[in-house]
Design an enzyme around this catalytic site. Structure first.
Site, short mmCIF file in Angstrom:
data_model
loop_
_atom_site.label_atom_id
_atom_site.label_comp_id
_atom_site.label_asym_id
_atom_site.label_seq_id
_atom_site.Cartn_x
_atom_site.Cartn_y
_atom_site.Cartn_z
CE LYS A 173 27.32 30.85 -59.92
NZ LYS A 173 27.18 29.63 -59.33
CD GLU A 248 15.31 42.22 -57.74
OE1 GLU A 248 14.70 42.56 -56.53
OE2 GLU A 248 15.00 42.99 -58.60
CB CYS A 282 14.20 37.00 -50.88
SG CYS A 282 13.00 36.44 -52.45
CD GLU A 383 17.99 37.20 -46.21
OE1 GLU A 383 19.05 37.32 -46.76
OE2 GLU A 383 16.88 37.01 -46.99
P1 NAD Z 1 24.50 33.82 -52.43
O1 NAD Z 1 24.82 35.40 -52.38
O2 NAD Z 1 25.39 33.14 -51.59
O3 NAD Z 1 24.75 33.11 -54.00
C1 NAD Z 1 23.81 33.74 -55.02
C2 NAD Z 1 24.44 33.44 -56.45
O4 NAD Z 1 25.72 33.95 -56.34
C3 NAD Z 1 24.99 31.89 -56.36
O5 NAD Z 1 24.91 31.43 -57.57
C4 NAD Z 1 26.36 32.08 -55.95
O6 NAD Z 1 27.17 30.96 -56.35
C5 NAD Z 1 26.92 33.22 -56.70
N1 NAD Z 1 28.12 33.86 -56.01
C6 NAD Z 1 28.49 33.77 -54.66
N2 NAD Z 1 29.58 34.52 -54.38
C7 NAD Z 1 29.75 35.20 -55.70
C8 NAD Z 1 30.81 36.26 -56.10
N3 NAD Z 1 31.64 36.76 -55.39
N4 NAD Z 1 30.80 36.71 -57.39
C9 NAD Z 1 29.81 36.29 -58.05
N5 NAD Z 1 28.74 35.43 -57.97
C10 NAD Z 1 28.82 34.81 -56.70
O7 NAD Z 1 23.15 33.61 -52.19
P2 NAD Z 1 22.14 32.35 -51.85
O8 NAD Z 1 22.54 31.69 -50.40
O9 NAD Z 1 22.16 31.17 -53.05
O10 NAD Z 1 20.63 32.59 -51.70
C11 NAD Z 1 20.02 33.22 -50.48
C12 NAD Z 1 20.13 34.87 -50.75
O11 NAD Z 1 19.27 35.18 -51.81
C13 NAD Z 1 19.18 35.10 -49.42
O12 NAD Z 1 19.83 36.49 -49.09
C14 NAD Z 1 17.86 35.51 -50.31
O13 NAD Z 1 17.17 36.78 -49.45
C15 NAD Z 1 18.37 36.00 -51.39
N6 NAD Z 1 17.29 36.06 -52.41
C16 NAD Z 1 16.93 37.18 -52.98
C17 NAD Z 1 15.72 37.16 -53.81
C18 NAD Z 1 15.15 38.52 -54.37
O14 NAD Z 1 14.66 38.39 -55.42
N7 NAD Z 1 15.43 39.46 -53.62
C19 NAD Z 1 15.04 36.09 -54.31
C20 NAD Z 1 15.73 34.75 -53.75
C21 NAD Z 1 16.62 34.66 -52.93
#
Ligand code: NAD
Length: 492
Positions: A173, A248, A282, A383
Protein backbone atom coordinates in the site's frame (compact mmCIF):
# COMPACT_ATOMS: atom_id res chain seq x y z
CA UNK A 1 0.28 4.69 -17.83
CA UNK A 2 -1.82 2.31 -15.71
CA UNK A 3 -3.89 3.70 -12.85
CA UNK A 4 -5.35 0.61 -11.17
CA UNK A 5 -4.76 -1.85 -8.37
CA UNK A 6 -2.73 -4.96 -9.20
CA UNK A 7 -4.31 -8.01 -7.59
CA UNK A 8 -3.63 -11.64 -8.40
CA UNK A 9 -1.78 -10.73 -11.59
CA UNK A 10 -4.58 -8.52 -12.96
CA UNK A 11 -5.07 -4.75 -13.18
CA UNK A 12 -8.39 -3.91 -11.52
CA UNK A 13 -10.37 -0.91 -10.29
CA UNK A 14 -11.55 -0.60 -6.70
CA UNK A 15 -14.71 -2.70 -6.25
CA UNK A 16 -16.57 0.49 -5.33
CA UNK A 17 -15.41 2.23 -8.53
CA UNK A 18 -14.30 5.21 -6.41
CA UNK A 19 -11.10 7.09 -7.25
CA UNK A 20 -8.90 9.81 -5.79
CA UNK A 21 -6.81 12.45 -7.57
CA UNK A 22 -3.04 12.67 -7.72
CA UNK A 23 -1.76 16.18 -8.48
CA UNK A 24 1.63 17.69 -9.26
CA UNK A 25 2.81 19.76 -6.26
CA UNK A 26 4.71 22.13 -8.56
CA UNK A 27 1.62 22.86 -10.69
CA UNK A 28 -1.66 22.13 -8.98
CA UNK A 29 -3.61 22.23 -12.24
CA UNK A 30 -1.57 19.28 -13.53
CA UNK A 31 -3.55 16.11 -12.77
CA UNK A 32 -1.15 13.15 -12.82
CA UNK A 33 -3.97 10.61 -12.68
CA UNK A 34 -6.94 9.18 -10.80
CA UNK A 35 -6.31 6.08 -8.72
CA UNK A 36 -8.57 3.54 -6.98
CA UNK A 37 -9.89 4.66 -3.62
CA UNK A 38 -9.91 1.08 -2.38
CA UNK A 39 -11.83 -0.40 0.53
CA UNK A 40 -11.43 -3.33 2.94
CA UNK A 41 -12.95 -5.58 0.26
CA UNK A 42 -10.12 -4.85 -2.18
CA UNK A 43 -7.56 -5.50 0.54
CA UNK A 44 -9.22 -8.82 1.41
CA UNK A 45 -8.98 -9.88 -2.22
CA UNK A 46 -5.30 -8.93 -2.45
CA UNK A 47 -4.48 -10.74 0.80
CA UNK A 48 -6.33 -13.86 -0.39
CA UNK A 49 -4.31 -13.81 -3.63
CA UNK A 50 -1.05 -13.36 -1.71
CA UNK A 51 -1.94 -16.17 0.69
CA UNK A 52 -2.73 -18.56 -2.14
CA UNK A 53 0.45 -17.66 -4.05
CA UNK A 54 2.53 -18.15 -0.90
CA UNK A 55 1.90 -21.91 -0.95
CA UNK A 56 3.98 -22.33 -4.10
CA UNK A 57 6.25 -19.22 -3.98
CA UNK A 58 7.86 -20.31 -0.71
CA UNK A 59 8.97 -23.53 -2.46
CA UNK A 60 10.63 -21.78 -5.42
CA UNK A 61 14.41 -22.04 -4.85
CA UNK A 62 15.74 -18.70 -3.63
CA UNK A 63 18.31 -18.41 -6.47
CA UNK A 64 15.39 -18.64 -8.96
CA UNK A 65 13.52 -15.96 -7.03
CA UNK A 66 16.70 -13.90 -7.27
CA UNK A 67 16.74 -14.19 -11.06
CA UNK A 68 13.34 -12.48 -11.19
CA UNK A 69 14.71 -9.67 -9.04
CA UNK A 70 17.69 -9.26 -11.38
CA UNK A 71 15.20 -8.95 -14.21
CA UNK A 72 13.28 -6.22 -12.35
CA UNK A 73 16.60 -4.46 -11.77
CA UNK A 74 17.30 -4.54 -15.52
CA UNK A 75 13.82 -3.21 -16.34
CA UNK A 76 14.12 -0.36 -13.82
CA UNK A 77 17.56 0.48 -15.19
CA UNK A 78 16.20 0.71 -18.72
CA UNK A 79 13.37 3.00 -17.59
CA UNK A 80 15.26 5.08 -15.05
CA UNK A 81 14.76 8.39 -16.81
CA UNK A 82 11.04 7.86 -17.53
CA UNK A 83 10.37 6.73 -13.99
CA UNK A 84 12.26 9.68 -12.51
CA UNK A 85 10.17 12.13 -14.53
CA UNK A 86 6.88 10.66 -13.31
CA UNK A 87 8.15 10.61 -9.72
CA UNK A 88 9.21 14.26 -9.86
CA UNK A 89 5.87 15.15 -11.36
CA UNK A 90 3.90 13.48 -8.62
CA UNK A 91 5.93 14.33 -5.52
CA UNK A 92 8.10 17.27 -6.53
CA UNK A 93 11.73 16.54 -5.68
CA UNK A 94 14.23 17.49 -8.35
CA UNK A 95 15.09 15.09 -11.18
CA UNK A 96 18.59 14.24 -10.02
CA UNK A 97 17.08 13.10 -6.73
CA UNK A 98 14.30 11.01 -8.27
CA UNK A 99 16.96 9.42 -10.49
CA UNK A 100 18.82 8.57 -7.28
CA UNK A 101 15.59 7.20 -5.82
CA UNK A 102 15.21 4.81 -8.81
CA UNK A 103 18.90 3.91 -8.53
CA UNK A 104 18.31 2.81 -4.95
CA UNK A 105 15.61 0.48 -6.25
CA UNK A 106 17.99 -0.91 -8.88
CA UNK A 107 20.76 -1.40 -6.31
CA UNK A 108 18.31 -3.14 -3.98
CA UNK A 109 17.11 -5.46 -6.77
CA UNK A 110 20.66 -6.66 -7.43
CA UNK A 111 21.61 -6.82 -3.78
CA UNK A 112 18.48 -8.74 -2.72
CA UNK A 113 18.69 -10.90 -5.85
CA UNK A 114 22.23 -11.93 -4.88
CA UNK A 115 21.01 -12.82 -1.42
CA UNK A 116 19.08 -15.65 -3.10
CA UNK A 117 22.39 -17.54 -3.25
CA UNK A 118 23.19 -16.83 0.38
CA UNK A 119 20.40 -16.44 2.98
CA UNK A 120 22.98 -17.95 5.30
CA UNK A 121 22.18 -19.88 8.42
CA UNK A 122 24.78 -21.40 10.71
CA UNK A 123 26.06 -24.95 10.83
CA UNK A 124 27.33 -25.65 14.34
CA UNK A 125 28.70 -28.51 16.39
CA UNK A 126 26.12 -30.55 18.29
CA UNK A 127 26.91 -31.36 21.91
CA UNK A 128 25.97 -35.03 21.42
CA UNK A 129 27.72 -37.54 19.15
CA UNK A 130 26.30 -38.49 15.75
CA UNK A 131 24.05 -35.49 15.64
CA UNK A 132 23.97 -32.57 13.18
CA UNK A 133 22.81 -29.09 14.15
CA UNK A 134 22.15 -26.04 12.06
CA UNK A 135 19.90 -23.00 11.75
CA UNK A 136 18.02 -21.84 8.67
CA UNK A 137 15.78 -18.98 7.58
CA UNK A 138 12.18 -19.60 6.58
CA UNK A 139 9.69 -17.13 5.11
CA UNK A 140 7.00 -15.66 7.34
CA UNK A 141 4.03 -15.63 4.94
CA UNK A 142 2.08 -12.70 3.54
CA UNK A 143 3.88 -9.39 4.11
CA UNK A 144 1.91 -6.12 4.32
CA UNK A 145 4.06 -3.18 3.20
CA UNK A 146 2.98 0.40 3.94
CA UNK A 147 5.15 3.18 2.55
CA UNK A 148 5.46 7.01 2.61
CA UNK A 149 5.63 9.38 -0.34
CA UNK A 150 9.10 10.92 0.01
CA UNK A 151 11.02 7.98 -1.51
CA UNK A 152 8.34 6.52 -3.74
CA UNK A 153 10.61 3.96 -5.44
CA UNK A 154 13.39 3.27 -2.95
CA UNK A 155 11.24 2.51 0.08
CA UNK A 156 8.77 0.10 -1.60
CA UNK A 157 11.74 -1.76 -3.13
CA UNK A 158 13.65 -1.83 0.20
CA UNK A 159 10.70 -3.72 1.60
CA UNK A 160 9.40 -5.72 -1.32
CA UNK A 161 12.62 -7.18 -2.72
CA UNK A 162 13.97 -8.62 0.54
CA UNK A 163 10.48 -9.91 1.42
CA UNK A 164 10.30 -11.73 -1.93
CA UNK A 165 13.81 -13.19 -1.90
CA UNK A 166 13.02 -14.77 1.46
CA UNK A 167 9.94 -16.47 -0.02
CA UNK A 168 7.15 -14.21 1.26
CA UNK A 169 4.38 -12.82 -0.90
CA UNK A 170 3.41 -9.16 -0.58
CA UNK A 171 0.59 -6.65 -0.52
CA UNK A 172 1.91 -3.11 -1.03
CA UNK A 173 0.00 0.00 0.00
CA UNK A 174 1.90 3.06 -1.20
CA UNK A 175 1.21 6.59 0.04
CA UNK A 176 -1.82 8.05 -1.69
CA UNK A 177 0.40 10.98 -2.75
CA UNK A 178 2.61 8.74 -4.89
CA UNK A 179 0.43 6.11 -6.54
CA UNK A 180 2.00 6.50 -9.99
CA UNK A 181 5.52 5.53 -8.86
CA UNK A 182 4.22 2.38 -7.16
CA UNK A 183 2.17 1.49 -10.24
CA UNK A 184 5.21 1.81 -12.49
CA UNK A 185 7.15 -0.41 -10.11
CA UNK A 186 4.36 -3.00 -10.23
CA UNK A 187 4.38 -2.90 -14.04
CA UNK A 188 8.08 -3.77 -13.93
CA UNK A 189 7.36 -6.64 -11.52
CA UNK A 190 4.64 -7.96 -13.82
CA UNK A 191 6.93 -7.77 -16.81
CA UNK A 192 9.73 -9.55 -14.96
CA UNK A 193 7.40 -12.53 -14.62
CA UNK A 194 6.49 -12.89 -10.96
CA UNK A 195 3.68 -15.47 -10.68
CA UNK A 196 0.14 -14.14 -10.11
CA UNK A 197 -0.55 -13.18 -6.50
CA UNK A 198 3.10 -12.99 -5.42
CA UNK A 199 3.05 -9.19 -5.61
CA UNK A 200 -0.12 -7.15 -5.13
CA UNK A 201 -0.75 -3.42 -5.05
CA UNK A 202 -3.72 -1.73 -3.38
CA UNK A 203 -4.09 2.04 -3.57
CA UNK A 204 -6.09 4.14 -1.15
CA UNK A 205 -6.13 5.90 2.18
CA UNK A 206 -3.91 5.01 5.10
CA UNK A 207 -6.76 4.61 7.53
CA UNK A 208 -8.88 2.32 5.33
CA UNK A 209 -6.42 0.35 3.20
CA UNK A 210 -3.47 0.50 5.61
CA UNK A 211 -5.77 -0.28 8.54
CA UNK A 212 -7.26 -3.29 6.74
CA UNK A 213 -3.83 -4.71 5.87
CA UNK A 214 -2.62 -4.35 9.45
CA UNK A 215 -5.86 -5.85 10.81
CA UNK A 216 -5.96 -8.90 8.51
CA UNK A 217 -4.92 -12.01 10.44
CA UNK A 218 -3.67 -13.66 7.23
CA UNK A 219 -0.97 -10.97 6.96
CA UNK A 220 1.90 -12.29 9.07
CA UNK A 221 4.35 -9.40 8.97
CA UNK A 222 3.94 -5.64 8.57
CA UNK A 223 6.71 -3.35 7.45
CA UNK A 224 5.81 0.30 7.87
CA UNK A 225 7.74 3.46 7.06
CA UNK A 226 6.12 6.76 7.97
CA UNK A 227 5.46 9.07 10.88
CA UNK A 228 6.07 8.10 14.48
CA UNK A 229 2.46 8.97 15.27
CA UNK A 230 1.00 6.45 12.81
CA UNK A 231 3.74 3.94 13.64
CA UNK A 232 2.68 3.94 17.28
CA UNK A 233 -0.96 3.29 16.31
CA UNK A 234 0.08 0.38 14.12
CA UNK A 235 2.28 -1.00 16.90
CA UNK A 236 -0.74 -1.05 19.21
CA UNK A 237 -2.83 -2.82 16.60
CA UNK A 238 -0.11 -5.39 15.94
CA UNK A 239 0.51 -5.84 19.67
CA UNK A 240 -2.99 -7.23 20.11
CA UNK A 241 -2.13 -10.32 18.05
CA UNK A 242 1.66 -10.17 18.48
CA UNK A 243 2.01 -9.62 14.75
CA UNK A 244 5.58 -9.20 13.57
CA UNK A 245 6.22 -5.52 12.84
CA UNK A 246 9.09 -3.45 11.51
CA UNK A 247 8.82 0.32 11.98
CA UNK A 248 10.96 3.00 10.32
CA UNK A 249 9.76 6.35 11.64
CA UNK A 250 10.65 10.00 12.07
CA UNK A 251 13.90 11.78 12.78
CA UNK A 252 15.29 15.06 14.12
CA UNK A 253 18.77 14.67 12.74
CA UNK A 254 21.64 16.94 13.64
CA UNK A 255 24.92 17.93 12.08
CA UNK A 256 27.53 18.88 14.67
CA UNK A 257 30.30 21.18 13.43
CA UNK A 258 33.36 21.49 15.65
CA UNK A 259 35.76 24.43 15.60
CA UNK A 260 38.49 22.35 13.92
CA UNK A 261 36.30 21.22 11.01
CA UNK A 262 36.79 21.92 7.31
CA UNK A 263 34.13 24.63 7.36
CA UNK A 264 33.67 24.84 3.58
CA UNK A 265 32.92 21.13 3.51
CA UNK A 266 30.62 21.41 6.52
CA UNK A 267 28.71 24.21 4.81
CA UNK A 268 28.13 22.12 1.68
CA UNK A 269 26.96 19.27 3.91
CA UNK A 270 24.52 21.44 5.84
CA UNK A 271 23.00 22.90 2.67
CA UNK A 272 22.50 19.51 1.07
CA UNK A 273 21.32 17.89 4.30
CA UNK A 274 18.80 20.60 5.16
CA UNK A 275 17.42 21.61 1.78
CA UNK A 276 17.92 18.51 -0.40
CA UNK A 277 14.53 16.88 -1.08
CA UNK A 278 13.15 20.20 0.23
CA UNK A 279 13.94 18.93 3.73
CA UNK A 280 11.41 16.14 3.31
CA UNK A 281 13.68 13.24 4.21
CA UNK A 282 13.54 11.18 7.35
CA UNK A 283 17.31 11.75 7.47
CA UNK A 284 17.17 15.49 6.68
CA UNK A 285 19.43 17.78 8.72
CA UNK A 286 16.95 19.76 10.76
CA UNK A 287 19.36 20.81 13.53
CA UNK A 288 22.77 22.34 13.01
CA UNK A 289 24.86 22.35 16.18
CA UNK A 290 27.78 24.75 15.85
CA UNK A 291 30.70 25.28 18.16
CA UNK A 292 30.25 28.82 19.49
CA UNK A 293 33.62 30.00 18.16
CA UNK A 294 32.58 29.45 14.53
CA UNK A 295 28.81 29.88 14.87
CA UNK A 296 28.29 33.49 13.80
CA UNK A 297 30.35 33.33 10.66
CA UNK A 298 29.10 29.88 9.67
CA UNK A 299 25.44 30.87 10.09
CA UNK A 300 25.93 33.98 7.97
CA UNK A 301 27.50 31.92 5.20
CA UNK A 302 24.70 29.35 5.44
CA UNK A 303 22.05 32.05 5.15
CA UNK A 304 23.75 33.62 2.14
CA UNK A 305 24.02 30.31 0.31
CA UNK A 306 20.50 29.17 1.21
CA UNK A 307 19.11 32.51 0.02
CA UNK A 308 20.48 31.80 -3.45
CA UNK A 309 19.00 28.30 -3.82
CA UNK A 310 16.88 28.11 -6.94
CA UNK A 311 13.29 27.01 -6.27
CA UNK A 312 10.98 25.67 -8.94
CA UNK A 313 9.54 22.73 -10.80
CA UNK A 314 11.86 19.77 -10.22
CA UNK A 315 11.57 18.80 -13.90
CA UNK A 316 13.67 21.86 -14.74
CA UNK A 317 17.29 20.66 -14.49
CA UNK A 318 18.50 24.02 -13.19
CA UNK A 319 16.21 23.93 -10.15
CA UNK A 320 17.83 23.05 -6.81
CA UNK A 321 14.82 22.87 -4.49
CA UNK A 322 11.41 21.54 -5.52
CA UNK A 323 8.02 22.12 -3.90
CA UNK A 324 6.81 20.61 -0.65
CA UNK A 325 4.16 17.95 -1.00
CA UNK A 326 0.96 20.00 -0.86
CA UNK A 327 -0.88 22.93 0.71
CA UNK A 328 -1.36 20.95 3.91
CA UNK A 329 2.42 20.71 4.31
CA UNK A 330 2.74 24.51 3.77
CA UNK A 331 0.27 25.03 6.62
CA UNK A 332 2.06 22.55 8.90
CA UNK A 333 5.50 24.09 8.26
CA UNK A 334 4.11 27.63 8.69
CA UNK A 335 2.75 26.61 12.06
CA UNK A 336 6.26 25.61 13.15
CA UNK A 337 7.57 28.99 11.97
CA UNK A 338 5.11 30.68 14.31
CA UNK A 339 6.03 28.31 17.13
CA UNK A 340 9.73 29.04 16.62
CA UNK A 341 9.18 32.79 16.66
CA UNK A 342 7.05 32.59 19.81
CA UNK A 343 9.70 30.45 21.49
CA UNK A 344 12.20 33.25 20.90
CA UNK A 345 14.26 31.87 18.03
CA UNK A 346 15.48 34.37 15.43
CA UNK A 347 14.29 33.90 11.89
CA UNK A 348 17.49 34.46 9.88
CA UNK A 349 16.07 33.47 6.50
CA UNK A 350 12.76 32.52 4.89
CA UNK A 351 9.83 31.55 7.04
CA UNK A 352 6.97 31.68 4.54
CA UNK A 353 5.52 30.08 1.46
CA UNK A 354 7.29 31.10 -1.75
CA UNK A 355 4.74 32.47 -4.16
CA UNK A 356 6.61 34.64 -6.66
CA UNK A 357 5.98 34.11 -10.39
CA UNK A 358 5.45 30.50 -11.45
CA UNK A 359 5.86 29.36 -7.84
CA UNK A 360 2.31 30.56 -7.17
CA UNK A 361 1.04 27.58 -9.18
CA UNK A 362 2.44 25.10 -6.68
CA UNK A 363 3.27 24.49 -3.02
CA UNK A 364 6.66 26.06 -2.41
CA UNK A 365 8.30 27.08 0.85
CA UNK A 366 11.29 29.37 1.26
CA UNK A 367 14.47 27.75 2.56
CA UNK A 368 14.37 28.74 6.21
CA UNK A 369 17.06 29.20 8.84
CA UNK A 370 16.30 29.71 12.53
CA UNK A 371 19.15 31.07 14.60
CA UNK A 372 19.53 31.33 18.39
CA UNK A 373 17.60 28.12 18.90
CA UNK A 374 17.71 26.50 22.34
CA UNK A 375 17.86 22.70 22.51
CA UNK A 376 14.54 22.36 24.34
CA UNK A 377 12.48 24.43 21.90
CA UNK A 378 9.82 22.59 19.93
CA UNK A 379 11.51 23.53 16.65
CA UNK A 380 14.60 21.73 17.97
CA UNK A 381 12.68 18.70 19.17
CA UNK A 382 9.87 17.95 16.69
CA UNK A 383 10.10 16.76 13.12
CA UNK A 384 9.11 19.65 10.80
CA UNK A 385 9.62 17.78 7.51
CA UNK A 386 10.30 20.81 5.37
CA UNK A 387 13.16 23.13 4.33
CA UNK A 388 13.77 24.46 7.84
CA UNK A 389 17.01 24.23 9.82
CA UNK A 390 17.48 25.21 13.46
CA UNK A 391 20.92 26.50 14.44
CA UNK A 392 22.00 25.76 18.01
CA UNK A 393 25.37 26.61 19.53
CA UNK A 394 27.47 24.56 21.93
CA UNK A 395 30.48 25.39 24.08
CA UNK A 396 32.26 22.04 23.80
CA UNK A 397 32.26 18.63 22.15
CA UNK A 398 30.55 17.17 25.24
CA UNK A 399 27.75 19.72 25.17
CA UNK A 400 27.35 19.25 21.41
CA UNK A 401 26.86 15.52 21.83
CA UNK A 402 24.38 16.06 24.67
CA UNK A 403 22.34 18.39 22.49
CA UNK A 404 22.58 16.03 19.54
CA UNK A 405 21.31 13.12 21.67
CA UNK A 406 18.65 15.18 23.41
CA UNK A 407 15.57 14.29 21.37
CA UNK A 408 13.19 11.32 21.31
CA UNK A 409 14.50 10.37 17.85
CA UNK A 410 17.70 8.64 16.78
CA UNK A 411 17.90 8.11 13.04
CA UNK A 412 20.84 9.88 11.39
CA UNK A 413 23.64 12.10 12.67
CA UNK A 414 26.79 13.80 11.51
CA UNK A 415 29.95 15.32 12.92
CA UNK A 416 32.45 17.51 11.09
CA UNK A 417 35.88 17.49 12.70
CA UNK A 418 39.49 16.94 11.67
CA UNK A 419 40.35 15.38 15.02
CA UNK A 420 40.34 11.62 14.55
CA UNK A 421 40.04 10.93 18.27
CA UNK A 422 37.02 13.16 18.55
CA UNK A 423 35.43 11.53 15.50
CA UNK A 424 35.86 8.09 17.05
CA UNK A 425 34.35 9.24 20.33
CA UNK A 426 31.38 10.66 18.45
CA UNK A 427 30.83 7.39 16.60
CA UNK A 428 30.75 5.71 20.00
CA UNK A 429 28.66 8.30 21.86
CA UNK A 430 25.99 9.38 19.39
CA UNK A 431 22.61 7.72 19.92
CA UNK A 432 21.54 7.10 16.33
CA UNK A 433 21.26 4.29 13.83
CA UNK A 434 23.51 6.12 11.37
CA UNK A 435 26.53 8.39 11.95
CA UNK A 436 28.44 10.21 9.23
CA UNK A 437 31.86 11.70 9.78
CA UNK A 438 32.61 14.69 7.54
CA UNK A 439 29.49 14.00 5.51
CA UNK A 440 25.89 15.23 5.80
CA UNK A 441 23.11 13.29 7.53
CA UNK A 442 21.84 11.92 4.23
CA UNK A 443 23.37 9.42 1.84
CA UNK A 444 22.69 5.85 2.98
CA UNK A 445 23.81 2.90 0.85
CA UNK A 446 21.59 -0.15 0.40
CA UNK A 447 24.02 -2.79 1.63
CA UNK A 448 24.27 -1.31 5.14
CA UNK A 449 21.56 -1.47 7.80
CA UNK A 450 19.18 1.49 7.71
CA UNK A 451 17.07 2.62 10.65
CA UNK A 452 17.25 4.29 14.00
CA UNK A 453 17.07 4.05 17.76
CA UNK A 454 14.57 5.42 20.29
CA UNK A 455 11.26 6.58 18.75
CA UNK A 456 12.62 6.28 15.22
CA UNK A 457 11.68 2.62 15.20
CA UNK A 458 11.23 -0.61 17.06
CA UNK A 459 14.69 -2.09 16.76
CA UNK A 460 14.53 -3.45 13.22
CA UNK A 461 16.67 -2.31 10.32
CA UNK A 462 15.95 -2.16 6.62
CA UNK A 463 18.59 -2.81 3.95
CA UNK A 464 21.83 -4.73 4.47
CA UNK A 465 21.45 -8.32 5.54
CA UNK A 466 19.75 -7.15 8.74
CA UNK A 467 16.46 -6.68 6.86
CA UNK A 468 16.33 -10.46 6.36
CA UNK A 469 15.44 -10.77 10.03
CA UNK A 470 12.20 -8.90 9.37
CA UNK A 471 11.10 -11.29 6.64
CA UNK A 472 12.28 -14.64 7.99
CA UNK A 473 11.72 -16.85 10.98
CA UNK A 474 14.69 -18.78 12.29
CA UNK A 475 14.40 -22.53 12.50
CA UNK A 476 16.92 -24.61 14.45
CA UNK A 477 17.34 -28.12 13.08
CA UNK A 478 18.74 -31.17 14.88
CA UNK A 479 19.34 -34.38 12.93
CA UNK A 480 20.17 -37.32 15.17
CA UNK A 481 21.88 -40.06 13.18
CA UNK A 482 22.98 -42.15 16.20
CA UNK A 483 20.00 -44.50 15.94
CA UNK A 484 19.31 -44.21 19.67
CA UNK A 485 17.56 -41.80 22.04
CA UNK A 486 20.06 -39.11 23.08
CA UNK A 487 19.17 -36.51 25.71
CA UNK A 488 20.67 -33.02 25.52
CA UNK A 489 21.94 -31.66 28.87
CA UNK A 490 21.31 -35.07 30.47
CA UNK A 491 23.66 -37.47 28.63
CA UNK A 492 26.75 -35.60 29.75
P1 NAD B 1 2.45 8.90 7.27
O1 NAD B 1 2.71 8.23 8.58
O2 NAD B 1 1.40 9.92 7.21
O3 NAD B 1 2.04 7.80 6.17
C1 NAD B 1 2.87 6.70 5.84
C2 NAD B 1 2.01 5.62 5.21
O4 NAD B 1 1.10 5.12 6.19
C3 NAD B 1 1.14 6.09 4.04
O5 NAD B 1 1.06 5.08 3.07
C4 NAD B 1 -0.21 6.31 4.71
O6 NAD B 1 -1.28 6.22 3.80
C5 NAD B 1 -0.23 5.18 5.71
N1 NAD B 1 -1.12 5.35 6.86
C6 NAD B 1 -1.58 6.52 7.40
N2 NAD B 1 -2.38 6.26 8.45
C7 NAD B 1 -2.43 4.91 8.59
C8 NAD B 1 -3.09 4.03 9.51
N3 NAD B 1 -3.86 4.50 10.49
N4 NAD B 1 -2.91 2.70 9.35
C9 NAD B 1 -2.11 2.21 8.39
N5 NAD B 1 -1.48 2.98 7.49
C10 NAD B 1 -1.63 4.32 7.59
O7 NAD B 1 3.86 9.46 6.77
P2 NAD B 1 4.18 10.31 5.44
O8 NAD B 1 3.67 11.69 5.61
O9 NAD B 1 3.77 9.54 4.23
O10 NAD B 1 5.78 10.31 5.47
C11 NAD B 1 6.52 11.19 6.26
C12 NAD B 1 7.02 10.51 7.51
O11 NAD B 1 7.72 9.33 7.16
C13 NAD B 1 8.02 11.36 8.26
O12 NAD B 1 7.75 11.26 9.63
C14 NAD B 1 9.35 10.71 7.94
O13 NAD B 1 10.36 10.91 8.89
C15 NAD B 1 8.96 9.29 7.85
N6 NAD B 1 9.94 8.52 7.07
C16 NAD B 1 10.74 7.65 7.74
C17 NAD B 1 11.70 6.93 7.05
C18 NAD B 1 12.61 5.96 7.76
O14 NAD B 1 13.14 5.09 7.11
N7 NAD B 1 12.81 6.08 9.05
C19 NAD B 1 11.83 7.10 5.66
C20 NAD B 1 10.99 8.01 5.01
C21 NAD B 1 10.03 8.70 5.73
Amino acid sequence: MKTQNFINGRWVDARSGKTFENRNPARKDDLVGKYPDSSEEDVAEAVAAAEKAYASWRLVPAPRRGELLYRVGEILKGRKEDLAKVMTREMGKVLKETRGDVQEGIDTAYYAGGEGRRLFGQTVQAELPNKAAYSMRQPVGVAGLITPWNFPMAIPTWKMFPALICGNTVVLKPASDTPASATLLMEAMEEAGFPAGVVNLVHGSGRVVGGAIVGDTRVKVISFTGSTEVGKQIAQQCGATLKRLSLELGGKNAQLVMEDADLDLALEGALWGAFGTTGQRCTATSRLILHESIAKDFTERLVERARKLRLGDGLDESVEVGPVLNAGRIAAISEYIEIGKKEGARLALGGAAATGGALAQGSFFQPTVFDGVKPGMRIAQEEIFGPVISVITCKSYEEGIDILNGTVYGLSSSIYTRDVNRAQRAIRDIEAGITYVNGPTIGAEVHLPFGGVKETGNGHREAGTTVLDVYTEWKSVYVDYSGRLQKAQIDV
